[in-house]
Scaffold this motif. Structure first.
Motif, mmCIF file in Angstrom:
data_model
loop_
_atom_site.group_PDB
_atom_site.id
_atom_site.type_symbol
_atom_site.label_atom_id
_atom_site.label_comp_id
_atom_site.label_asym_id
_atom_site.label_seq_id
_atom_site.Cartn_x
_atom_site.Cartn_y
_atom_site.Cartn_z
ATOM 1 N N ALA A 136 0.713 -1.262 0.108
ATOM 2 C CA ALA A 136 -0.044 0.003 0.062
ATOM 3 C C ALA A 136 0.851 1.312 -0.050
ATOM 4 C CB ALA A 136 -1.227 -0.005 1.259
ATOM 5 N N ASP A 137 2.221 1.472 0.867
ATOM 6 C CA ASP A 137 2.876 2.481 0.809
ATOM 7 C C ASP A 137 4.001 2.502 -0.247
ATOM 8 O OD1 ASP A 137 1.702 4.216 3.004
ATOM 9 O OD2 ASP A 137 1.840 2.426 4.156
ATOM 10 N N SER A 138 3.906 1.402 -0.975
ATOM 11 C CA SER A 138 4.960 1.286 -2.123
ATOM 12 C C SER A 138 4.951 2.425 -3.223
ATOM 13 C CB SER A 138 5.279 -0.091 -2.758
ATOM 14 O OG SER A 138 5.531 -0.848 -1.578
ATOM 15 N N PRO A 139 6.047 3.001 -3.534
ATOM 16 C CA PRO A 139 5.991 3.795 -4.696
ATOM 17 C C PRO A 139 5.792 3.152 -5.988
ATOM 18 C CG PRO A 139 8.337 3.366 -4.303
ATOM 19 C CD PRO A 139 7.498 2.884 -3.025
ATOM 20 N N GLY A 140 5.078 3.727 -7.050
ATOM 21 C CA GLY A 140 4.876 3.073 -8.028
ATOM 22 C C GLY A 140 4.414 3.934 -9.485
ATOM 23 N N PHE A 141 5.245 3.864 -10.377
ATOM 24 C CA PHE A 141 4.870 4.364 -11.637
ATOM 25 C C PHE A 141 4.400 3.467 -12.625
ATOM 26 C CE2 PHE A 141 8.774 6.910 -10.139
ATOM 27 C CZ PHE A 141 7.977 8.118 -9.992
ATOM 28 N N ASP A 142 3.768 4.060 -13.809
ATOM 29 C CA ASP A 142 3.007 2.926 -14.608
ATOM 30 C C ASP A 142 3.914 1.867 -15.176
ATOM 31 O OD1 ASP A 142 4.239 4.421 -16.704
ATOM 32 O OD2 ASP A 142 2.498 4.442 -17.991
ATOM 33 N N THR A 143 5.173 2.052 -15.698
ATOM 34 C CA THR A 143 6.010 1.024 -16.183
ATOM 35 C C THR A 143 6.209 -0.204 -15.170
ATOM 36 O OG1 THR A 143 8.025 2.307 -15.107
ATOM 37 C CG2 THR A 143 7.557 2.647 -17.471
ATOM 38 N N VAL A 144 6.302 0.118 -13.896
ATOM 39 C CA VAL A 144 6.301 -0.982 -12.873
ATOM 40 C C VAL A 144 4.793 -1.403 -12.409
ATOM 41 C CG1 VAL A 144 6.995 -1.469 -10.665
ATOM 42 C CG2 VAL A 144 8.493 -0.236 -12.067
ATOM 43 N N ALA A 145 4.147 -0.429 -11.978
ATOM 44 C CA ALA A 145 2.754 -0.931 -11.354
ATOM 45 C C ALA A 145 1.714 -1.218 -12.219
ATOM 46 C CB ALA A 145 2.203 0.280 -10.420
ATOM 47 N N TYR A 146 1.760 -0.685 -13.441
ATOM 48 C CA TYR A 146 0.810 -1.321 -14.536
ATOM 49 C C TYR A 146 1.448 -2.292 -15.459
ATOM 50 C CZ TYR A 146 -2.476 -0.459 -18.405
ATOM 51 O OH TYR A 146 -3.256 -0.664 -19.392
ATOM 52 N N TRP A 147 2.524 -2.076 -16.256
ATOM 53 C CA TRP A 147 2.976 -2.803 -17.262
ATOM 54 C C TRP A 147 3.695 -4.005 -16.564
ATOM 55 C CZ3 TRP A 147 1.278 -2.656 -21.811
ATOM 56 C CH2 TRP A 147 1.041 -1.339 -22.279
ATOM 57 N N ALA A 148 4.600 -4.121 -15.513
ATOM 58 C CA ALA A 148 5.397 -5.032 -15.151
ATOM 59 C C ALA A 148 4.611 -5.838 -14.096
ATOM 60 C CB ALA A 148 6.584 -4.581 -14.353
ATOM 61 N N LYS A 149 3.536 -5.306 -13.278
ATOM 62 C CA LYS A 149 2.948 -5.821 -12.299
ATOM 63 C C LYS A 149 1.797 -6.742 -12.911
ATOM 64 C CE LYS A 149 2.434 -6.536 -7.674
ATOM 65 N NZ LYS A 149 3.420 -6.781 -6.636
ATOM 66 N N SER A 150 1.297 -6.301 -13.854
ATOM 67 C CA SER A 150 -0.025 -6.909 -14.478
ATOM 68 C C SER A 150 0.411 -8.146 -15.117
ATOM 69 C CB SER A 150 -0.473 -5.973 -15.684
ATOM 70 O OG SER A 150 0.427 -5.762 -16.521
ATOM 71 N N GLY A 151 1.595 -8.594 -15.460
ATOM 72 C CA GLY A 151 1.873 -9.672 -16.130
ATOM 73 C C GLY A 151 2.320 -9.534 -17.762
ATOM 74 N N PHE A 152 2.196 -8.426 -18.139
ATOM 75 C CA PHE A 152 1.938 -8.069 -19.709
ATOM 76 C C PHE A 152 3.504 -8.314 -19.884
ATOM 77 C CE2 PHE A 152 2.653 -5.610 -23.304
ATOM 78 C CZ PHE A 152 1.611 -5.892 -24.089
ATOM 79 N N MET A 153 4.458 -7.697 -19.117
ATOM 80 C CA MET A 153 5.810 -7.593 -19.773
ATOM 81 C C MET A 153 6.339 -9.134 -19.602
ATOM 82 S SD MET A 153 7.274 -4.197 -18.294
ATOM 83 C CE MET A 153 8.898 -4.247 -19.083
ATOM 84 N N ALA A 154 6.118 -10.017 -18.805
ATOM 85 C CA ALA A 154 6.553 -11.378 -18.714
ATOM 86 C C ALA A 154 5.907 -12.189 -19.977
ATOM 87 C CB ALA A 154 6.603 -11.828 -17.418
ATOM 88 N N SER A 202 -10.877 5.996 -4.956
ATOM 89 C CA SER A 202 -9.606 5.423 -4.984
ATOM 90 C C SER A 202 -9.380 4.650 -6.239
ATOM 91 C CB SER A 202 -9.223 4.833 -3.640
ATOM 92 O OG SER A 202 -7.986 4.126 -3.617
ATOM 93 N N VAL A 203 -8.348 4.945 -7.012
ATOM 94 C CA VAL A 203 -7.848 4.222 -8.034
ATOM 95 C C VAL A 203 -6.449 3.896 -7.840
ATOM 96 C CG1 VAL A 203 -9.628 5.133 -9.795
ATOM 97 C CG2 VAL A 203 -7.528 5.922 -9.678
ATOM 98 N N SER A 204 -5.996 2.958 -8.432
ATOM 99 C CA SER A 204 -4.533 2.567 -8.568
ATOM 100 C C SER A 204 -3.982 2.059 -9.950
ATOM 101 C CB SER A 204 -4.110 1.587 -7.466
ATOM 102 O OG SER A 204 -4.589 0.306 -7.916
ATOM 103 N N LEU A 205 -2.783 2.156 -10.218
ATOM 104 C CA LEU A 205 -2.134 1.618 -11.619
ATOM 105 C C LEU A 205 -2.399 0.193 -11.612
ATOM 106 C CD1 LEU A 205 0.962 4.108 -11.352
ATOM 107 C CD2 LEU A 205 -1.119 3.949 -13.400
ATOM 108 N N PHE A 206 -1.933 -0.510 -10.524
ATOM 109 C CA PHE A 206 -2.028 -2.038 -10.460
ATOM 110 C C PHE A 206 -3.492 -2.365 -10.522
ATOM 111 C CE2 PHE A 206 -2.251 -5.989 -7.581
ATOM 112 C CZ PHE A 206 -1.751 -6.778 -8.734
ATOM 113 N N GLY A 207 -4.459 -1.890 -9.794
ATOM 114 C CA GLY A 207 -5.780 -2.063 -10.067
ATOM 115 C C GLY A 207 -6.263 -1.809 -11.402
ATOM 116 N N LEU A 208 -5.823 -0.787 -12.039
ATOM 117 C CA LEU A 208 -6.604 -0.639 -13.195
ATOM 118 C C LEU A 208 -5.812 -1.409 -14.210
ATOM 119 C CD1 LEU A 208 -8.067 1.316 -15.237
ATOM 120 C CD2 LEU A 208 -5.660 2.352 -15.847
ATOM 121 N N ALA A 209 -4.747 -1.929 -14.054
ATOM 122 C CA ALA A 209 -4.098 -2.978 -14.823
ATOM 123 C C ALA A 209 -4.820 -4.239 -14.926
ATOM 124 C CB ALA A 209 -2.595 -3.215 -14.674
ATOM 125 N N THR A 210 -5.155 -4.679 -13.674
ATOM 126 C CA THR A 210 -5.586 -6.033 -13.118
ATOM 127 C C THR A 210 -6.942 -5.863 -14.203
ATOM 128 O OG1 THR A 210 -4.613 -6.166 -11.253
ATOM 129 C CG2 THR A 210 -6.683 -7.604 -11.707
#
Length: 406
Positions: A136-154, A202-210
Motif C-alpha cells: 500500500a505504501d510502495s511507490p509505483g509508476f506505470d512502467t512498474v505498477a501497470y506494465w510489469a505488475k500486470s503480467g504483460f511484460m513477462a 480511490s484508483v491505482s495503477l495496479f488495480g487498473l492494469a488488473t
C-alpha cells in the motif's frame, strides 16, 4: 454550458496519472486548480527525457495532462501555505492527489481528516498498488505498477535466444488511470446531489492494469490454462499483422470468417483459399495444423504488393484492417483531426504541435478549449484574492515563501 461547469477541483498531484484525471475534468468544464510546491511538479522537466523542450514557452509533454488548469504555488511545509490550501478546499467540490497514504496522514490530507473539515468534498486518491495490503505504501509508476505488475511484460515476451521484455511505454497506464479516476469522481458528484455527502474515490495503477488485462488474467487460470504469448504460427491467420512489399505492415481482424471469407479472398487475389476444404470454416482456419499453411499463403501474398495496394482493396471489401501506424502517424491522421482527438497548438515559442486531448465528447457542451498549462504560480494572486486575501497579505505570504507568484 459544459457538463461540469461550476465544479471546482483542487489538484495536488505530480507526474501524469492523477493530473490526467484533472485534465479530463477540466475538459468537461470543471475549474481545475493545480497546486504545486515551489519545487514544482517534476513532470515539468520531463520533456527533456523525450528529446523535447521543457520551459514555460514550450513544454508539450507537460501540457497534455495539465492543459485547461489554473495554477497556484503553495509551500505546504509553511503553516500559512497549508492554511491557504484549506481555505481553497473549503470552496472546492473535488480534491485530487497522488501523494502516498502516510505523507497524506501527516499533512492531515487523508480522507478521514478532510471529511471532518469538508464533509461535502469528493476526495480522489491515486496510488500505485491500492490502499490496502503489503504494498500500500510502495511507490509505483506505470512502467512498474501497470506494465510489469500486470503480467504483460513477462507473458507477452517472445522467448527467443537473446530476446528481452519490451521497454514499456510511459504514460499509457497513467492516462488510463486518470480517466478512470475522472469517471469515479463524476459518479461521486452525482451521488452527492442526492445525499449531500462527499465521498472517497480511490484508483491505482495496479488495480487498473488488473481490470484492463482481465481477458488475459482470466483465461490463464485453471481449468482454461490459456498460454501467452503466441508464436507466429500459433496465431489465428485471420487476426494477425502481415508485412507488405514496401516494408509496412497491415493488421487484419476477421471475426466472422464464413461471412467475409469470399470477399477477403477476392480482395487478396487468392480464390484458391476460398475453395480449399481446410479453410472453409472458422473452425478449420483455427486448427493448429491449418494455421501455418494459411499464414504462409497470406505472408507471400501481402509481400507481393505495397501496403497502399492492399489497404485500398481491403477497404473496398469492408474487411476490418489497419496499417500498423507509427506514433507520428496517429496524431496527424485525418480521422484523429476530424474527431478532435488531437488539436493543432502553437506554443508561445512559435513551435506547432498536434497534441492529444481526452476523447470523450459531450455534444451539448461543445468542443472544449485547449489552453496550455500555466506557469508555476501564474494564478496565485487571482485565486488567493478570491479566497479573501488582500494584496498586502499576498505580498507578505510571498515574502515569507509560503506562496510563489508570477
Amino acid at each position: 454550458m459544459r457538463a461540469l461547469e461550476g465544479i471546482r477541483v483542487v489538484e495536488l498531484a505530480t507526474y501524469v496519472a492523477a493530473p490526467s484525471g484533472g485534465r479530463v475534468l477540466a475538459d468537461w468544464g470543471a475549474e481545475v486548480i493545480k497546486v504545486e510546491s515551489p519545487k514544482m511538479d517534476i513532470w515539468r522537466n520531463y520533456g527533456k527525457t523525450f528529446n523535447g523542450p521543457a520551459n514555460d514557452d514550450e513544454n508539450p509533454i507537460f501540457d497534455v495532462p495539465n492543459a485547461n488548469k489554473k495554477n497556484i504555488c503553495l509551500d505546504l511545509k509553511v503553516p500559512e501555505g497549508m492554511e491557504a490550501l484549506h481555505r481553497l478546499l473549503a470552496t472546492a467540490d473535488v480534491f485530487i492527489t497522488n501523494n502516498r497514504p502516510k505523507p497524506l496522514k501527516r499533512m492531515g490530507l487523508d480522507y478521514q481528516s478532510l471529511k471532518a473539515k469538508h464533509p461535502r468534498l469528493i476526495c480522489g486518491y491515486v496510488t500505485g498498488y491500492g490502499e490496502e495490503g503489503p504494498e500500500a505504501d510502495s511507490p509505483g509508476f506505470d512502467t512498474v505498477a501497470y506494465w510489469a505488475k500486470s503480467g504483460f511484460m513477462a507473458d507477452m515476451r517472445i522467448n527467443n535466444p537473446g530476446s528481452y521484455p519490451i521497454y514499456a511505454p510511459g504514460g499509457v497506464g497513467d492516462n488510463s488511470c486518470g480517466t478512470m479516476l475522472a469517471g469515479g469522481i463524476c459518479a461521486a458528484l452525482y451521488a452527492r446531489d442526492r445525499t449531500g455527502k462527499g465521498d472517497k474515490v480511490s484508483v491505482s495503477l495496479f488495480g487498473l492494469a488488473t481490470w484492463v488485462m482481465s481477458l488475459m488474467n482470466t483465461s490463464v487460470q485453471p481449468p482454461y490454462n490459456y498460454q501467452y504469448p503466441k508464436t507466429r504460427f500459433e496465431g489465428r491467420p485471420i487476426t494477425l499483422p502481415y508485412e507488405c512489399g514496401d516494408g509496412e505492415w497491415i493488421m487484419i481482424n476477421i471475426m466472422e470468417w464464413e461471412r467475409y471469407r469470399d470477399a477477403f479472398c477476392e480482395a487478396m487475389e487468392i480464390p484458391e483459399v476460398a475453395s480449399d476444404p481446410r479453410f472453409q470454416t472458422s473452425a478449420g482456419v483455427g486448427k493448429l495444423e491449418n494455421r501455418g499453411p494459411l499464414i504462409q499463403i497470406l505472408e507471400e501474398k501481402f509481400r507481393s504488393k505495397s501496403s497502399d495496394y492492399w489497404d485500398e482493396r481491403l477497404t473496398k471489401a469492408d474487411i476490418v484492417h489497419s496499417r500498423l501506424a507509427h506514433f507520428r502517424d496517429a496524431v496527424v491522421s485525418e480521422q484523429a483531426k476530424a474527431n478532435h482527438y488531437v488539436e493543432h497548438i502553437t506554443c508561445p515559442s512559435g513551435q506547432d504541435y498536434w497534441l492529444a486531448r481526452p476523447c470523450v465528447a459531450l455534444e451539448e457542451g461543445g468542443l472544449p478549449p485547449y489552453e496550455l498549462a500555466h506557469a508555476l504560480g501564474q494564478d496565485s494572486r487571482e485565486i488567493l484574492s478570491q479566497l479573501g486575501y488582500t494584496p498586502e497579505e499576498i505580498n507578505a505570504l510571498a515574502e515569507k515563501g509560503a506562496i510563489k507568484v508570477k
